[in-house]
Design an enzyme around this catalytic site. Structure first.
Site, PDB file in Angstrom:
ATOM      1  N   CYS A   1      -8.140  48.094  56.979  1.00 24.85           N
ATOM      2  CA  CYS A   1      -6.873  48.798  57.237  1.00 24.85           C
ATOM      3  C   CYS A   1      -5.676  48.029  56.697  1.00 24.85           C
ATOM      4  CB  CYS A   1      -6.709  49.092  58.713  1.00 24.85           C
ATOM      5  SG  CYS A   1      -6.791  47.642  59.745  1.00 24.85           S
TER       6      CYS A   1
ATOM      7  N   GLY B   1      -8.240  54.890  63.106  1.00 27.68           N
ATOM      8  CA  GLY B   1      -8.786  55.790  62.096  1.00 27.68           C
ATOM      9  C   GLY B   1      -7.675  56.336  61.227  1.00 27.68           C
ATOM     10  N   SER B   2      -7.919  57.518  60.686  1.00 23.16           N
ATOM     11  CA  SER B   2      -6.980  58.061  59.701  1.00 23.16           C
ATOM     12  C   SER B   2      -5.776  58.729  60.370  1.00 23.16           C
ATOM     13  CB  SER B   2      -7.703  59.088  58.827  1.00 23.16           C
ATOM     14  OG  SER B   2      -8.102  60.164  59.632  1.00 23.16           O
TER      15      SER B   2
ATOM     16  N   LYS C   1     -16.478  56.766  71.557  1.00 22.27           N
ATOM     17  CA  LYS C   1     -16.999  57.668  70.513  1.00 22.27           C
ATOM     18  C   LYS C   1     -17.001  56.880  69.203  1.00 22.27           C
ATOM     19  CE  LYS C   1     -17.117  60.939  67.367  1.00 22.27           C
ATOM     20  NZ  LYS C   1     -17.478  60.042  66.249  1.00 22.27           N
TER      21      LYS C   1
ATOM     22  N   THR D   1      -6.483  62.374  61.631  1.00 17.59           N
ATOM     23  CA  THR D   1      -7.110  62.481  62.956  1.00 17.59           C
ATOM     24  C   THR D   1      -6.112  62.070  64.038  1.00 17.59           C
ATOM     25  OG1 THR D   1      -9.248  62.002  61.959  1.00 17.59           O
ATOM     26  CG2 THR D   1      -9.121  61.802  64.334  1.00 17.59           C
ATOM     27  N   GLY D   2      -5.325  61.039  63.774  1.00 17.69           N
ATOM     28  CA  GLY D   2      -4.324  60.596  64.744  1.00 17.69           C
ATOM     29  C   GLY D   2      -3.375  61.721  65.129  1.00 17.69           C
TER      30      GLY D   2
HETATM   31  P1  NAD Z   1     -11.330  59.113  60.650  1.00 20.02           P
HETATM   32  O1  NAD Z   1     -10.018  59.438  61.261  1.00 20.02           O
HETATM   33  O2  NAD Z   1     -11.939  60.078  59.748  1.00 20.02           O
HETATM   34  O3  NAD Z   1     -12.398  58.862  61.802  1.00 20.02           O
HETATM   35  C1  NAD Z   1     -12.159  57.935  62.830  1.00 20.02           C
HETATM   36  C2  NAD Z   1     -12.848  58.402  64.082  1.00 20.02           C
HETATM   37  O4  NAD Z   1     -12.240  59.621  64.501  1.00 20.02           O
HETATM   38  C3  NAD Z   1     -14.334  58.694  63.925  1.00 20.02           C
HETATM   39  O5  NAD Z   1     -15.026  58.265  65.071  1.00 20.02           O
HETATM   40  C4  NAD Z   1     -14.371  60.199  63.820  1.00 20.02           C
HETATM   41  O6  NAD Z   1     -15.575  60.762  64.252  1.00 20.02           O
HETATM   42  C5  NAD Z   1     -13.240  60.580  64.757  1.00 20.02           C
HETATM   43  N1  NAD Z   1     -12.698  61.920  64.507  1.00 20.02           N
HETATM   44  C6  NAD Z   1     -12.656  62.604  63.332  1.00 20.02           C
HETATM   45  N2  NAD Z   1     -12.101  63.827  63.530  1.00 20.02           N
HETATM   46  C7  NAD Z   1     -11.789  63.902  64.845  1.00 20.02           C
HETATM   47  C8  NAD Z   1     -11.185  64.904  65.653  1.00 20.02           C
HETATM   48  N3  NAD Z   1     -10.826  66.089  65.157  1.00 20.02           N
HETATM   49  N4  NAD Z   1     -10.996  64.635  66.953  1.00 20.02           N
HETATM   50  C9  NAD Z   1     -11.351  63.452  67.484  1.00 20.02           C
HETATM   51  N5  NAD Z   1     -11.948  62.466  66.772  1.00 20.02           N
HETATM   52  C10 NAD Z   1     -12.154  62.698  65.471  1.00 20.02           C
HETATM   53  O7  NAD Z   1     -11.143  57.685  59.998  1.00 20.02           O
HETATM   54  P2  NAD Z   1     -12.258  56.809  59.240  1.00 20.02           P
HETATM   55  O8  NAD Z   1     -12.433  57.404  57.907  1.00 20.02           O
HETATM   56  O9  NAD Z   1     -13.445  56.610  60.112  1.00 20.02           O
HETATM   57  O10 NAD Z   1     -11.526  55.399  59.155  1.00 20.02           O
HETATM   58  C11 NAD Z   1     -10.736  55.061  58.106  1.00 20.02           C
HETATM   59  C12 NAD Z   1      -9.282  55.062  58.509  1.00 20.02           C
HETATM   60  O11 NAD Z   1      -9.063  54.175  59.613  1.00 20.02           O
HETATM   61  C13 NAD Z   1      -8.381  54.547  57.423  1.00 20.02           C
HETATM   62  O12 NAD Z   1      -7.232  55.354  57.336  1.00 20.02           O
HETATM   63  C14 NAD Z   1      -8.011  53.151  57.885  1.00 20.02           C
HETATM   64  O13 NAD Z   1      -6.850  52.627  57.356  1.00 20.02           O
HETATM   65  C15 NAD Z   1      -7.954  53.322  59.344  1.00 20.02           C
HETATM   66  N6  NAD Z   1      -8.107  52.034  60.038  1.00 20.02           N
HETATM   67  C16 NAD Z   1      -7.014  51.512  60.695  1.00 20.02           C
HETATM   68  C17 NAD Z   1      -7.108  50.286  61.346  1.00 20.02           C
HETATM   69  C18 NAD Z   1      -5.931  49.713  62.106  1.00 20.02           C
HETATM   70  O14 NAD Z   1      -6.102  48.787  62.897  1.00 20.02           O
HETATM   71  N7  NAD Z   1      -4.727  50.231  61.925  1.00 20.02           N
HETATM   72  C19 NAD Z   1      -8.316  49.594  61.337  1.00 20.02           C
HETATM   73  C20 NAD Z   1      -9.399  50.147  60.644  1.00 20.02           C
HETATM   74  C21 NAD Z   1      -9.278  51.389  60.012  1.00 20.02           C
END
Ligand code: NAD
Length: 494
Positions: free
Chosen positions: A299, A241-242, A188, A245-246
Site C-alpha cells: 500500500c 483494501g481498495s 473476512k 470497496t471503502g
Molecule cells: P479490495 O477492496 O478489492 O478487497 C479487500 C477486501 O474487501 C477483500 O477481503 C474483499 O473480499 C473485500 N470486499 C470486496 N468487495 C466488497 C464489498 N462489496 N463489501 C465488503 N467487502 C468487500 O482490495 P484488494 O484488491 O484486496 O487490496 C488491494 C488494495 O488494498 C489496494 O488499493 C491497496 O493499496 C490497499 N491496501 C491498503 C493498505 C493500507 O494500510 N492503507 C494496506 C494494504 C493494501
C-alpha cells in the site's frame, strides 16, 4: 532461511479451508466452495468455503453473544494478556509453515513474507497484549462535590475486512488491538489470500481464545463482506483494501446502523529525490525496492518517483539498473526479490496500465511485459515509465503492481505541487542533505507517513494511516486502540 525446509513444505497438500464459527470449522451453509489458484504456477491449490450471507449472520450472532455474556471482555486483563501472548508464541513457533502457506496462496517472496507476515503479526499481537493492562480510564478535574469518570470500554462486535497483500500482518493490525480491548471480532479474509490468516485464527483458539470471540468467514466480498458491512449488529468496521470497496462500506454503514467505519486504502505515494541527497546510489536502490518488492503490491509503495531535473538522467539510469538486478520468479526460492503478481486479473490490470501510460506519452525504459509464462504463474518484469505527466493515469491511479512512473521537477515548490496532485495521501519519501528542506517537505506533502533519506520499514511503534482518499484512522501503535474503544462518562454527585 532453509531452502530444503521450504521445499518440503511447498509440496504438502493443502486441506480445504472452511469457516471458523463458534470455535468450529464449518462448511458454507449451501456447501459452496471456491478454488484457490496459486499465482506461483496458476494451478488450483485447494478450496475455500464460499460463504453465504446466512453464514455471515451466524458468525455475527456468535460474536454478539460472546461479547454480551462477557466470556472475553469480562475476563481480568491479565487473563486476556496471557491468551494473546500465547497466540503470538504459537504464530512464531509455526512461522515458516504459515509463511509458506501464505506465499503459495498470494505469491509474496518468501524472505519478505517470513519477516512481514508471521514475524510482524506475532510482534503486533504481543505489543497489544503487553499494552492492554496499561490503559486506564480518567478522572476529570470537576468541581468540588462532583466526580467525573471517563471509562474506556470495548465497542462490542468489530467486523474486520482484510486484503490479499500481507493478510497476516494486516490481520494482526486489526485483531491485536480489537481483542486486547475486549471486543469480539468477525473476520473476512480476501478471496485470494485466506489460507494463512485462517490458520492464524485456528492458532488463536489453540492459545485459549474462547469460542465465538473470533469468528472468520471466507468467500466473496460482494456477498459475505457486504453482509458484514450491512449488519445491524456490528459496531465498528475496520477495513484495508481498495478505495472502491471503502466507499461501499461507508454506504453500507449509512444504510444500516451507522456503525463506525475505519478505512486504510490505497496510495500513489511520491518518492522525491533532490540532487543533494546524501547517497544517490543508495537512494536509487531503495527507490527500486520500494516499488518492486512484493511485485508492487504494497500500500505504501513509492509508485511515483519525482526527480530533480539536474540528476534526472543519471538517477533514472541507476534505478533501472537496480530494477534489472532484482530477481523475479518463484517466490518460494529464497533468492527471489520480486515474487508473483497475486492473480491473473491483477496481472492483466498491470499490463493495461502500462499500455495506457504509453498511449499518454510515457516511455517504458525497462520491463512492461509479462515474463516466465512457461511456469503457468503470474510474473511481471519490474517496469519503469518516464515522462509521466501530472494528469497522466499513471500519476492519478493506483496500479498496485510493479510499475514505477517517473516525473522530473525543477524546484521544491514544483516537487510539492506534483506530490500533492492526487486524491491520495498515504505515504511519501524525500531524499536531501538539507535539514530545513527535509522538515519543509515533511510538513508540506499531504500524507500519513513521510520517510526521510529512506523509504518504508517503519516499525509497530508508529501509526500508519492515510489522509484524503487513502483513508481515515490508524493501524499500529497505541493510537490504533482508539478505534476499538468507546469513551463513557460517569457523572457522579458526591
Ligand atoms: P479490495 O477492496 O478489492 O478487497 C479487500 C477486501 O474487501 C477483500 O477481503 C474483499 O473480499 C473485500 N470486499 C470486496 N468487495 C466488497 C464489498 N462489496 N463489501 C465488503 N467487502 C468487500 O482490495 P484488494 O484488491 O484486496 O487490496 C488491494 C488494495 O488494498 C489496494 O488499493 C491497496 O493499496 C490497499 N491496501 C491498503 C493498505 C493500507 O494500510 N492503507 C494496506 C494494504 C493494501
Amino acid at each position: 532461511m532453509d531452502q530444503t525446509h521450504i521445499d518440503a513444505l511447498r509440496s504438502l497438500p493443502v486441506a480445504p479451508c472452511r469457516h471458523l464459527i463458534e470455535g468450529q470449522n464449518v462448511p458454507a451453509s449451501d456447501g459452496g466452495v471456491m478454488d484457490v489458484v496459486s499465482p506461483i504456477d496458476g494451478r488450483v491449490l485447494t478450496q475455500i468455503a464460499r460463504g453465504t450471507s446466512a453464514d455471515m449472520e451466524r458468525a455475527i450472532a456468535s460474536a454478539r453473544s460472546s461479547f454480551d455474556d462477557g466470556r472475553w471482555a469480562g475476563q481480568p486483563p491479565g487473563a486476556r494478556k496471557k491468551v494473546l501472548l500465547k497466540w503470538a508464541d504459537l504464530i512464531e513457533a509455526n512461522a515458516l509453515e504459515l509463511a509458506v502457506l501464505g506465499v503459495r496462496d498470494n505469491g509474496t517472496e518468501i524472505a519478505m513474507a517470513l519477516k512481514a507476515e508471521p514475524g510482524s503479526a506475532a510482534g503486533t499481537i504481543r505489543y497489544y497484549a503487553e499494552a492492554l493492562d496499561k490503559i486506564y480510564g480518567e478522572i476529570a478535574p470537576t468541581a468540588e462535590g462532583t466526580l467525573g469518570l471517563i471509562h474506556k470500554e470495548p465497542v462490542g462486535v468489530v467486523g474486520a475486512i482484510i486484503p490479499w497483500n500481507f493478510p497476516m500482518m494486516i490481520g494482526a493490525w486489526k485483531l491485536g488491538p480489537a481483542l486486547a480491548m475486549g471486543n469480539s471480532v468477525v473476520l473476512k479474509p480476501a478471496e485470494t489470500a485466506s489460507l494463512s490468516l485462517m490458520r492464524m485464527v485456528e492458532l488463536a483458539h489453540e492459545a485459549g481464545l474462547p469460542e465465538g470471540v473470533l469468528n472468520a468467514v471466507t468467500g466473496e466480498g460482494a456477498v459475505v463482506g457486504a453482509a458484514l458491512g450491512k449488519s445491524m449488529d456490528v459496531d465498528v468496521l475496520v477495513f484495508t483494501g481498495s478505495g472502491a470497496t471503502g466507499r461501499r462500506l461507508m454506504e453500507y454503514s449509512a444504510q444500516s446502523n451507522m456503525k463506525r467505519v475505519y478505512l486504510e486504502l490505497g496510495g500513489k505515494s511520491p518518492n522525491i529525490i533532490f540532487a543533494d541527497a546524501p547517497n544517490l546510489d543508495e537512494a536509487a536502490k531503495v527507490a527500486a525496492a520500494s516499488i518492486f518488492r512484493n511485485a508492487g503490491q504494497v500500500c505504501v509503495a513509492g509508485s511515483r518517483l519525482l526527480v530533480e531535473d539536474a540528476i534526472h538522467h543519471d538517477f533514472v539510469a541507476a534505478v533501472v539498473k537496480a530494477a534489472e538486478a532484482m530477481q523475479v520468479g518463484d517466490p518460494l526460492d529464497v533468492r527471489t526479490t520480486i515474487g508473483a503478481v497475486n492473480s491473473e486479473t491483477q496481472l492483466a490490470a498491470n499490463l493495461g496500465y502500462v499500455a495506457t501510460a504509453q498511449k499518454e506519452g510515457g516511455a517504458v525504459v525497462t520491463g512492461g511485459t509479462q515474463i516466465l509464462q512457461e511456469t503457468g504463474g503470474y510474473y511481471m518484469a519490474p517496469t519503469v515509465v518516464t515522462d509521466v505527466t501530472a494528469d497522466a493515469t499513471l500519476t492519478q491511479k493506483e496500479v498496485f503492481g510493479p510499475v514505477l512512473g517517473v516525473s522530473a521537477f525543477k524546484d521544491e515548490a514544483e516537487a510539492i505541487r506534483l506530490a500533492n496532485g492526487t486524491v491520495y495521501g498515504l505515504a511519501g519519501g524525500v531524499w536531501t542533505s538539507n535539514l530545513g528542506r527535509a522538515h519543509r517537505m515533511v510538513k508540506s506533502v499531504r500524507t500519513g507517513v513521510m520517510h526521510v533519506n529512506t523509504y518504508g520499514g517503519a516499525d509497530g511503534t508508529v501509526p500508519l494511516g492515510g489522509v484524503g482518499q487513502s483513508g481515515n484512522g490508524h493501524d499500529k501503535s497505541l493510537h490504533a486502540i482508539e478505534k476499538y474503544i468507546n469513551l463513557k462518562t460517569a457523572w457522579i454527585k458526591l
